[in-house]
Structures are given as structure tokens and as C-alpha cells.
Design an enzyme around this catalytic site. Structure first.
Site, mmCIF file in Angstrom:
data_model
loop_
_atom_site.group_PDB
_atom_site.id
_atom_site.type_symbol
_atom_site.label_atom_id
_atom_site.label_comp_id
_atom_site.label_asym_id
_atom_site.label_seq_id
_atom_site.Cartn_x
_atom_site.Cartn_y
_atom_site.Cartn_z
ATOM 1 N N ASP A 19 0.856 -1.205 0.000
ATOM 2 C CA ASP A 19 0.000 0.000 0.000
ATOM 3 C C ASP A 19 0.885 1.246 0.000
ATOM 4 O O ASP A 19 1.948 1.269 0.626
ATOM 5 C CB ASP A 19 -0.972 0.010 1.190
ATOM 6 C CG ASP A 19 -0.285 -0.151 2.540
ATOM 7 O OD1 ASP A 19 0.584 -1.040 2.671
ATOM 8 O OD2 ASP A 19 -0.597 0.624 3.463
ATOM 9 N N GLU B 61 -0.152 -1.169 5.808
ATOM 10 C CA GLU B 61 0.891 -0.676 6.722
ATOM 11 C C GLU B 61 0.715 0.802 6.987
ATOM 12 O O GLU B 61 0.895 1.273 8.105
ATOM 13 C CB GLU B 61 2.285 -0.953 6.134
ATOM 14 C CG GLU B 61 3.433 -0.734 7.132
ATOM 15 C CD GLU B 61 3.915 0.721 7.257
ATOM 16 O OE1 GLU B 61 4.567 1.050 8.264
ATOM 17 O OE2 GLU B 61 3.614 1.553 6.362
#
Lengths: 423, 423
Positions: free
Chosen positions: B103, B168
Site C-alpha cells: 500500500d 501498513e
């Protein structure tokens, strides 16, 4: 010799019930900015029915829009006509403007109101609703004063000019338009909510916007950036210092009771976008009070200097100066001498009606009176029922007795000021 | 005796061109939150083609969503699968997790980028694009390390678990889900952008929101109100004092080079609605650093106490306490001893590849390593190409040479850590 005071009081008592209904009708008109046409048409019709010369118009044109004192978030006033009614005097007397605004600030969250904000409910002698205090109650005092004198067959020598204006809450474009249309008088009364204190001087004010700069960085290494939030604290402190210096210069005894005669208020702060980033920009918005008699340009210069001085204590500001912008609303300060003849008459009538001496102070906020005094050579004095403490807030209300006492004082004052043509 | 180092370096050189294209392909995937499926499917296919056991799944369920360490602005991850590939060892060796997230944070204003944020353009040995540094470059180092060992026919004794996780940037729900699915190992490497510094300890962090109260009034009589903006300055000062006290306690030499080892950053301020009203509420949002080894609950308690202490210096805060809320993202601190065997191996291989000693420090930000260490009994060490200074900013880029050096170090480290089954 006719006891005019007794007759006026008696006439007001007769008209009281209908007048309360009229005030309810006005308060039920949600005349927020852009929604004033309905109430203005009703007021125009009423002034016409009272036999006054009525002038209702939509302000427009370059002279207005480019005027240095024009301030408004809009330029199209087609839904917001101004209304002026003139009661022509027989001649030889002093003229008087009775100025008041019909625009009201938004009601805000209705859940915070006990009654509907536009209900006009009456509880324990108080009429509730947005605009009741600021300033439809005062407008009723002015209108009733004229109505009562007319009912009693009084013929004034001087003209009485009743002005029902828009845009006061946005900086006075409505009153500016009456001035540009040629309306002026030997003096003016504005029944803004002073709790019947008499304000010959009014504080002006203007709005500013500051951009305080920083440098972004990750919050975990925040020392690699410069926090605009921390820098804005220095700016807030510098402005507090400027406020202190400016107020130490105010020695006018009319301001003796005010802890801070001309405050500088920072009302809005906004900066940063992410909790874990160092903010690189903070915006501050505020209102700077301007002393009666002070030039607005001088006040602006002092603000700019205070911000420039920040560079002396912190080199960051030398490289990243705070940006200053004057925007939005502005009210010109007003200043009528305490020895003005209308001041004397007003205080006499106050004493006669209320049986006590009036409190004379300087207003902590601006009104359209500043424009009348500065641009139309029409000294304006502010006195009216209601209190500012509840203006602009939920459950705004006005004490009805005060509205009628003000009408009584205004009727007597008009006779003394304008002069009476004996039958 | 086989010179593995030379063989690995040679093999990386052979694969470099294809690997650069693969990194471009990854960076061209705009895998912001909720848009990770496409890149994850490509990574899963590649791991499968490399002969690994691939596990791709959408995390869900009460165990995850109600887990005390679960943090995310969302609960539906159907567009954001996790991917894990396992290279099973021959047995008897130590296992290793190679963890990295796919991400990326949003690109922000494209006008601030020289190239398209998802172009993967290469200029002067640097590959540009959102996510290049944070942390697709590091993910490529991990993948290439496995690929090279496999190409060279190396058979490791311990398992290697390649984890391509989501979330994350929002606090680690992706890695939490791998732990709940049962993945753990004897140690982990996470190639977040440390500029190849080795971080055995990582600062944790968590976000807070404060509501500072005032009392409204008109700006012209601002002394009748209480400014939440002025009160918030006292709060900012109190937090600066707390930050100072907390950092004076940090004596770990790994933090010696950081001016503020565990900063408290106030990143957002917002309050007041009108320039000429006194602000009655200011919201502050920020990030509190948590020291390696510190309990997050202890840090929270210190913040609450610092805010409660405001009442001692100002009775306003006794009657109107600052409201504290912990919200949004949170990263658990990580703490692996400097004498951990993987630290020793990693530093040896670093010296061998780079010809200089590695810099060992503590990270100023959190990673998913905190979760692995705290919940999966898997000590996690952070080291990778790229620098955080340009992560999350326009024109993010990663130096390609650093990506391949990291792959070289990781390949050698895996052999030493997992052990090699002789042919």
C-alpha cells in the site's frame, strides 16, 4: 400647556397591542441576507399607509460597488431592497434620520433554541426570535415614535427620515447606498441594542486573515521541519502585544468601564492536514477594533508593523513573512461629541421617561452610524432596547417594555430636535 | 570452496534489467488503500512461478476486527488481499520472514511532481514514483534475494516467508492478519527505507485528538468570552513540556544522533468559525512517539496526566478539561537486542557487500516490525534502500543501485541465517 409626555405615553399604551403583533410579524420574517424583500415590502406598505413618502429600491451600480467603503460578499441585491420613508417637516427645523437594519444573522442550530427561531413567541414580557434584539425591536421603537406623533396630530418642523436598510451585518452596504442616493440629515439615531445606554462613539472594526508558514516533515522527525502551528503561537502573542499597546493609548473616559476598549480578536485558526506531519501553513482570521477618530489605514499599518517586527525576534519570519490580508466585513468607527445638542436632548428625555440618568458609553462594536457620520455629515448616536449579549445567539429576545420606553424617548426627542409647528 | 558472494553478485547483474522492469511495473500500479488487488495478484503469480507455496486471502472476521491491535479506517478489505509465499526449507535451519507492504500513500497534487506519480520513470539511476521508496524498492530487494538463491540452486535449511501485506500506512492490519493466520518465524527483515541503516529498534506511534474548550462572545467584547485559541496555546506548551520530559529519559545510545528521539507532533489545528467571534472550541490532532520497550498504555497515561495537570495552573481547565481521544493509526514499537544473532550476521554481510560498517540506529518511526516482535515472537529488524525524507512527498524516488545492494546483502544473510543444505 399641553402635557405631550402624558399624551405620548397614553397613545403608546393604546397602540401597544397592535405594535406587539407587528413586531411578531417582523420577527417571523426570516430576513437573513438575500431574504429581505418580503419584510421590506411590508415596511414600505406600512410607511405609505402612514402617509410618508416611500422610496424602495434595489441598490446597484459602479458608484456603489467601487466605493472604497463598499463591503459585501455579494454584488447582486435584487432580493434585498432598501426602504426609506420621509415624513416631511413644515420647515425651519432640524432633520433626523432614524436608521435601522432588517437583515439578521442566521439562526444557527434550531435545536439550541427553546422556541422556533422565527416564532416571535412571547414569554414573561420578552419576545423571542432571531432579530428580535438585533434590531427589529429597535426598528419598532422608531416606527412607533413617528406613528404616535402623527396620531396625536403633531407637525414637526424638521424632516424625519425612517431608513430600513439591508446589509448591516455584512458591513453597511445598505446604509452606504442611502448616502449615495442623497439621504442625509442634521443628526441620526440608530436603535441598535445598547440596553438603552447612549453611545455617541462607536468602535470600528475590520477583518484580517494571516497566513503563517512552516516547513513540512514527518512527525517522527519533526525537528527536520518547522511547525507553522508553533510559529502561529508567536503570531498570536505578537497580536496580543499590539492589542495591549493600542489600548493603553485609549484614555477616553467613555471607555473607562471596558476592560479592552478596542480588542483584537483572533476568531479562526486552521492549519495542517495530517496528525503525523509537521504543519506547513496555518491560517488565522480575526477582527481588529478601530478607535473612534482613528483612521482605518493607521490601524492597518500598525498591524503590518507588528507582524514585520516578528522578524527581529525570529529569523524564520524574515525569510517567511506572515502574509496579511484585509477581507470581508468592515465597520467605520463613529465619533459624535458628548456636547452635541442631540446628546443633550436625548439625555433629558431619557431622564424624563425613565426617572434616572442615562449611562453614556462608547460602543464596543461598529454600526452603520460610522458611515453616516463619516460620509453623510450626519452625526449618529446609538441607543436602543435589547442587549448585544444575546444578539447572534440562540434564544435571542427583546424586552417589550424597553421597546415601548424607547419609542417614548424617541417621540419626545424628535419633538425637541425637529421642533414643533404650533397649530 | 564456492565463492557464493561472487556468484550472487553475478546473478543479480544478470537479472538486473528484468528486475528494474518489474519494479517499474509495480510502481505503475497505484496501490493506494483499497486499490491493492491488481499488484497483489501479480506478486502472487510471480511467487507461484518461482515455485513458492502461495497464500492469497482477504482478511476478515471478528478475531481480526476486534483485536486490540487492529487499527484501520475500514473493515472491508475485499479489494485488498494479503499475499504470502513460502519457500520451504530442507529442515533444521532458522526461518526468516521478509515482510513488506504494497500500500502507498496518495500521490497528492500531481502538479508538484516532475513526472507522473505512477510513471516509474528512471533518471540518473533513480526510479521515480509514489511507493518507489516506500517501499516497493525494498520489496524488490527481498524478492530478488530469493530469486537469485533459487537460480543458483541454493537449498536453504530454514523456511523463507515472503509477505506482501496491505494496510501498513494505516497501522498494520495486513501484518496483524498474517500473524493471526499463523505466520511466524525465528526472525524477520523489513526493507523499509532506512537508507541502509540497520534499525533493531523502532519507535512506535499513535494518534491523538484533543478538544480544547472556550466560551463564545462577540469579538468586540472578547473579554466576556474565553478564547479556545488562547487556551490551545497552553495545551501546545504543556505537550512540548511532556515531550521534553519523555525524551530526557531516553538514554539508549542508538538514539544519540536524533535531536528528539520520540517526538510528539501536533499536526492539525482547527477552531473557531467567525473572525469576529471568540472561538469556543479548538481541535488539535497529533502523533505521539512511543519508545522501544515502552508500553503504549503507559505513554497514553502520561499524555492524560499532562493534560490533567493543566488544571493546576489554570482553573479554566479544571472546569473544562481538555478531551483526549486516541484515534486512527497506531504502530507498536519494536525492540530487538543489538546482540541478536541476526544483527551480527546482517552487519557482517553489509561489511562484505559495501566495504564499510553499517550504521546502527533506532528508527524515528514505526513499522509493522513492532507487531511481529510483540505478537508473533518474531524479532524484526528494519533495513532497506531509499530514504524516508522523500517518502510521502512529491517526486519520491529510489536509487536502483541501493535496491540491488540490499538484495545482495539479503541473499547472503539468508544463507547465513537459514543455513544451507550442502548438495
Amino acid at each position: 400647556m399641553t402635557n405631550w409626555h402624558a399624551l405620548i405615553r397614553e397613545q403608546i399604551a393604546k397602540e401597544r397591542s397592535a405594535a406587539v403583533e407587528l413586531l411578531q410579524e417582523w420577527v417571523r420574517e426570516p430576513s437573513v441576507q438575500g431574504e429581505e424583500r418580503s419584510i421590506q415590502e411590508k415596511i414600505a406598505a406600512r410607511l405609505h399607509a402612514m402617509g410618508m413618502d416611500v422610496d424602495m429600491w434595489v441598490m446597484e451600480g459602479e458608484e456603489l460597488l467601487r466605493h472604497p467603503y463598499f463591503v459585501s460578499p455579494r454584488t447582486d441585491f435584487s432580493a434585498s431592497p432598501n426602504v426609506v420613508g420621509v415624513w416631511k417637516g413644515t420647515g425651519g427645523g432640524r432633520s433626523l434620520i432614524l436608521n435601522g437594519h432588517v437583515d439578521v444573522v442566521p439562526a444557527g442550530d434550531p435545536a439550541q433554541w427553546t422556541h422556533d427561531p422565527f416564532s416571535g413567541e412571547i414569554v414573561d414580557g420578552k419576545l423571542y426570535g432571531r432579530g428580535s434584539t438585533d434590531m427589529k425591536g429597535g426598528n419598532l421603537s422608531s416606527l412607533l415614535a413617528i406613528q404616535v406623533l402623527k396620531a396625536l396630530g403633531v407637525r414637526l418642523k424638521g424632516d424625519v427620515i425612517f431608513q430600513s436598510v439591508v446589509e448591516e451585518e455584512s458591513g453597511g452596504a445598505g446604509t452606504l447606498a442611502t448616502i449615495l442616493r442623497g439621504y442625509k440629515a442634521d443628526a441620526a439615531l440608530i436603535p441598535e441594542p445598547t440596553n438603552m445606554k447612549i453611545f455617541p462613539k462607536q468602535q470600528g472594526s475590520m477583518w484580517f486573515r494571516l497566513q503563517v508558514k512552516g516547513r513540512s516533515a514527518h512527525g517522527g522527525t519533526r525537528y527536520e521541519g518547522v511547525s507553522a502551528i508553533e510559529k502561529s503561537m508567536q503570531v498570536v502573542y505578537a497580536i496580543a502585544k499590539l492589542e495591549k499597546e493600542r489600548n493603553e493609548r485609549i484614555t477616553d473616559p467613555l471607555y473607562a468601564k471596558l476592560p479592552i476598549p478596542i480588542p483584537i480578536n483572533i476568531g479562526v485558526i486552521e492549519g495542517g492536514k495530517w496528525p503525523s506531519s509537521v504543519a506547513d501553513l496555518v491560517k488565522l482570521e480575526g477582527r481588529m477594533g478601530v478607535a473612534p477618530g482613528e483612521q482605518m489605514e493607521d490601524a492597518k499599518r500598525e498591524m503590518a508593523e507588528a507582524l514585520a517586527d516578528l522578524a527581529k525576534q525570529d529569523p524564520w519570519f524574515a525569510e517567511h513573512p506572515v502574509e496579511l490580508e484585509w477581507f470581508g466585513a468592515r465597520w467605520v468607527p463613529g465619533d459624535v461629541g458628548e456636547d452635541h445638542p442631540l446628546m443633550e436632548i436625548l439625555q433629558q428625555q431619557f431622564l424624563q421617561v425613565k426617572g434616572e440618568r442615562a449611562v453614556v458609553e462608547a460602543s464596543p462594536w461598529g454600526t452603520d452610524g460610522g458611515l453616516l457620520t463619516a460620509l453623510a455629515d450626519t452625526p449618529a448616536i446609538i441607543v436602543g432596547p435589547g442587549t448585544t449579549a444575546i444578539a447572534h445567539y440562540p434564544n435571542e429576545s427583546v424586552e417589550l417594555d424597553a421597546v415601548f420606553q424607547c419609542a417614548e424617548i424617541f417621540a419626545l426627542t424628535m419633538m425637541e430636535w425637529c421642533g414643533v409647528e404650533e397649530a
